[in-house]
Design a protein around this motif. Sequence first.
Motif, PDB file in Angstrom:
ATOM      1  N   GLU A   1      -7.645   0.476  -2.615  1.00  0.00           N
ATOM      2  CA  GLU A   1      -6.770  -0.669  -2.388  1.00  0.00           C
ATOM      3  C   GLU A   1      -5.316  -0.292  -2.105  1.00  0.00           C
ATOM      4  OE1 GLU A   1      -6.962  -0.103  -6.912  1.00  0.00           O
ATOM      5  OE2 GLU A   1      -8.346   0.018  -5.203  1.00  0.00           O
ATOM      6  N   ARG A   2      -4.991   0.995  -2.266  1.00  0.00           N
ATOM      7  CA  ARG A   2      -3.636   1.461  -1.941  1.00  0.00           C
ATOM      8  C   ARG A   2      -3.589   2.081  -0.543  1.00  0.00           C
ATOM      9  NH1 ARG A   2      -0.121  -1.130  -3.895  1.00  0.00           N
ATOM     10  NH2 ARG A   2       1.364   0.509  -3.367  1.00  0.00           N
ATOM     11  N   VAL A   3      -4.710   1.985   0.174  1.00  0.00           N
ATOM     12  CA  VAL A   3      -4.817   2.511   1.539  1.00  0.00           C
ATOM     13  C   VAL A   3      -5.116   1.352   2.482  1.00  0.00           C
ATOM     14  CG1 VAL A   3      -6.055   4.081   3.078  1.00  0.00           C
ATOM     15  CG2 VAL A   3      -5.646   4.733   0.686  1.00  0.00           C
ATOM     16  N   MET A   4      -4.441   1.320   3.597  1.00  0.00           N
ATOM     17  CA  MET A   4      -4.680   0.299   4.619  1.00  0.00           C
ATOM     18  C   MET A   4      -5.215   0.948   5.889  1.00  0.00           C
ATOM     19  SD  MET A   4      -1.920  -2.349   6.357  1.00  0.00           S
ATOM     20  CE  MET A   4      -2.150  -3.601   5.088  1.00  0.00           C
ATOM     21  N   LEU A   5      -6.205   0.311   6.492  1.00  0.00           N
ATOM     22  CA  LEU A   5      -6.637   0.708   7.828  1.00  0.00           C
ATOM     23  C   LEU A   5      -6.072  -0.291   8.822  1.00  0.00           C
ATOM     24  CD1 LEU A   5      -8.376   2.512   9.723  1.00  0.00           C
ATOM     25  CD2 LEU A   5     -10.125   0.729   9.546  1.00  0.00           C
ATOM     26  N   CYS A   6      -5.416   0.216   9.833  1.00  0.00           N
ATOM     27  CA  CYS A   6      -4.972  -0.607  10.954  1.00  0.00           C
ATOM     28  C   CYS A   6      -5.872  -0.308  12.139  1.00  0.00           C
ATOM     29  CB  CYS A   6      -3.519  -0.308  11.304  1.00  0.00           C
ATOM     30  SG  CYS A   6      -2.932  -1.201  12.778  1.00  0.00           S
ATOM     31  N   ALA A   7      -6.398  -1.353  12.762  1.00  0.00           N
ATOM     32  CA  ALA A   7      -7.302  -1.167  13.894  1.00  0.00           C
ATOM     33  C   ALA A   7      -7.210  -2.352  14.836  1.00  0.00           C
ATOM     34  CB  ALA A   7      -8.744  -0.995  13.419  1.00  0.00           C
ATOM     35  N   ALA A   8      -7.585  -2.103  16.068  1.00  0.00           N
ATOM     36  CA  ALA A   8      -7.681  -3.158  17.073  1.00  0.00           C
ATOM     37  C   ALA A   8      -9.111  -3.667  17.197  1.00  0.00           C
ATOM     38  CB  ALA A   8      -7.194  -2.626  18.420  1.00  0.00           C
ATOM     39  N   HIS A   9      -9.966  -3.269  16.246  1.00  0.00           N
ATOM     40  CA  HIS A   9     -11.388  -3.589  16.313  1.00  0.00           C
ATOM     41  C   HIS A   9     -11.807  -4.257  15.008  1.00  0.00           C
ATOM     42  CE1 HIS A   9     -10.747   0.249  18.646  1.00  0.00           C
ATOM     43  NE2 HIS A   9     -10.926  -0.667  19.575  1.00  0.00           N
TER      44      HIS A   9
ATOM     45  N   VAL B   1       0.846  -1.189   0.000  1.00  0.00           N
ATOM     46  CA  VAL B   1       0.000   0.000   0.000  1.00  0.00           C
ATOM     47  C   VAL B   1       0.884   1.242   0.000  1.00  0.00           C
ATOM     48  CG1 VAL B   1      -1.979  -1.075   1.158  1.00  0.00           C
ATOM     49  CG2 VAL B   1      -0.145  -0.052   2.526  1.00  0.00           C
ATOM     50  N   ASP B   2       0.267   2.387  -0.189  1.00  0.00           N
ATOM     51  CA  ASP B   2       0.981   3.662  -0.115  1.00  0.00           C
ATOM     52  C   ASP B   2       0.733   4.398   1.197  1.00  0.00           C
ATOM     53  OD1 ASP B   2       2.067   3.619  -2.834  1.00  0.00           O
ATOM     54  OD2 ASP B   2      -0.028   3.856  -3.460  1.00  0.00           O
ATOM     55  N   ALA B   3      -0.428   4.168   1.786  1.00  0.00           N
ATOM     56  CA  ALA B   3      -0.794   4.862   3.028  1.00  0.00           C
ATOM     57  C   ALA B   3      -1.305   3.856   4.048  1.00  0.00           C
ATOM     58  CB  ALA B   3      -1.861   5.921   2.754  1.00  0.00           C
ATOM     59  N   VAL B   4      -0.893   4.053   5.286  1.00  0.00           N
ATOM     60  CA  VAL B   4      -1.392   3.239   6.398  1.00  0.00           C
ATOM     61  C   VAL B   4      -2.080   4.187   7.372  1.00  0.00           C
ATOM     62  CG1 VAL B   4      -0.845   1.571   8.189  1.00  0.00           C
ATOM     63  CG2 VAL B   4       0.554   1.662   6.108  1.00  0.00           C
ATOM     64  N   LEU B   5      -3.391   4.074   7.468  1.00  0.00           N
ATOM     65  CA  LEU B   5      -4.187   4.924   8.335  1.00  0.00           C
ATOM     66  C   LEU B   5      -4.648   4.124   9.550  1.00  0.00           C
ATOM     67  CD1 LEU B   5      -6.330   6.763   5.637  1.00  0.00           C
ATOM     68  CD2 LEU B   5      -4.064   7.359   6.522  1.00  0.00           C
ATOM     69  N   PHE B   6      -4.920   4.827  10.634  1.00  0.00           N
ATOM     70  CA  PHE B   6      -5.154   4.154  11.899  1.00  0.00           C
ATOM     71  C   PHE B   6      -6.440   4.589  12.567  1.00  0.00           C
ATOM     72  CE2 PHE B   6      -0.711   3.530  11.235  1.00  0.00           C
ATOM     73  CZ  PHE B   6      -0.382   2.355  11.907  1.00  0.00           C
ATOM     74  N   ASP B   7      -7.223   3.586  12.984  1.00  0.00           N
ATOM     75  CA  ASP B   7      -8.167   3.858  14.052  1.00  0.00           C
ATOM     76  C   ASP B   7      -7.328   4.364  15.218  1.00  0.00           C
ATOM     77  OD1 ASP B   7     -10.721   3.468  15.660  1.00  0.00           O
ATOM     78  OD2 ASP B   7      -9.279   2.203  16.736  1.00  0.00           O
ATOM     79  N   THR B   8      -7.843   5.283  15.989  1.00  0.00           N
ATOM     80  CA  THR B   8      -6.991   5.952  16.972  1.00  0.00           C
ATOM     81  C   THR B   8      -7.356   5.604  18.413  1.00  0.00           C
ATOM     82  OG1 THR B   8      -6.724   7.751  15.392  1.00  0.00           O
ATOM     83  CG2 THR B   8      -6.015   8.164  17.634  1.00  0.00           C
ATOM     84  N   PHE B   9      -8.617   5.818  18.811  1.00  0.00           N
ATOM     85  CA  PHE B   9      -9.031   5.510  20.187  1.00  0.00           C
ATOM     86  C   PHE B   9      -8.946   4.001  20.417  1.00  0.00           C
ATOM     87  CE2 PHE B   9     -11.614   9.378  19.187  1.00  0.00           C
ATOM     88  CZ  PHE B   9     -11.036  10.228  20.101  1.00  0.00           C
TER      89      PHE B   9
ATOM     90  N   PHE C   1       5.794   4.835   4.341  1.00  0.00           N
ATOM     91  CA  PHE C   1       4.385   4.994   4.000  1.00  0.00           C
ATOM     92  C   PHE C   1       3.848   6.325   4.519  1.00  0.00           C
ATOM     93  CE2 PHE C   1       5.344   0.536   4.876  1.00  0.00           C
ATOM     94  CZ  PHE C   1       4.939  -0.093   3.707  1.00  0.00           C
ATOM     95  N   ILE C   2       2.776   6.793   3.906  1.00  0.00           N
ATOM     96  CA  ILE C   2       2.006   7.892   4.483  1.00  0.00           C
ATOM     97  C   ILE C   2       1.281   7.345   5.705  1.00  0.00           C
ATOM     98  CG2 ILE C   2       0.079   9.484   4.110  1.00  0.00           C
ATOM     99  CD1 ILE C   2       0.740   9.236   1.066  1.00  0.00           C
ATOM    100  N   VAL C   3       1.380   8.042   6.823  1.00  0.00           N
ATOM    101  CA  VAL C   3       0.683   7.584   8.029  1.00  0.00           C
ATOM    102  C   VAL C   3      -0.215   8.696   8.557  1.00  0.00           C
ATOM    103  CG1 VAL C   3       2.412   5.886   8.699  1.00  0.00           C
ATOM    104  CG2 VAL C   3       2.619   8.220   9.530  1.00  0.00           C
TER     105      VAL C   3
END
Length: 240
Positions: A175-183, A7-15, A120-122
């Motif tokens: 599809e070039r963006v990823m969400l990382c989450a604990a949920h 991917v190019d960007a990894v975005l995050f759930d935060t809380f 990556f873009i974060v």
Amino acid sequence: MRPKRLVDAVLFDTFGTVVDWRTGVSQAVSEFSGDVDPNEFALAWRGRYQPSMAPVRNGERPFVDLDVLHRENLEATAAEFGLSLGSADPSDVDWLNRAWHRLPPWPDSVAGLTELKRHFIVGPLSNGHTALLTNMAKHAGLPWDVILGSDLLGTYKPDPRAYLGAAEILRLPPERVMLCAAHNIDLAAAQEAGLRTAFIPRPAEYGPAQRQDLHATGSWDVIAQDITDLATQLREHVVG
């Protein structure tokens, strides 16, 4: 041919994923009042979080930011616990409500994000608004490249418009963006919208009684131990 990253960007759930809201909010509650159990109050306040966003997501209520919803939920929780906010200094109540701006990071968050940022873009893909997430980043030392607040997207996750809107702002296909989450629920919605997904467990998010999200329950692209491990796996994961 140069290898292509997943991917190019990894975005995050935060809380809960990047910051430890229960510890931060409990600390603020304990400083505000000694008349309630701060941990139980924090859990009850958080318990009103998803229900309060539902009318916005389904169009029954115009978009209002999380400070507004948190304040309404704070007042309801205080009433439930018999805690009088009316007798407190209004500035103290505002300070308590903004506890969500001042949350501590999990031990791996800053180092993991710093490593990810090299390749990556974060940034956060959160239900928090831009000012809240900016204040949080300054408080916790989170090295975001970009902050995508819910006020920019005009809705709350898991509305698919939140995920697709973030990709559009970054001028990237989903599809070039990823969400990382604990949920897992968050990841399921992101996956349905076409984003890549990564799960990391936060078994202490809700304390010893936590029973959900202790492990991955879906077919996510990456399952990591923490954000540092995610950075290692993504650095090694190339396609093409």
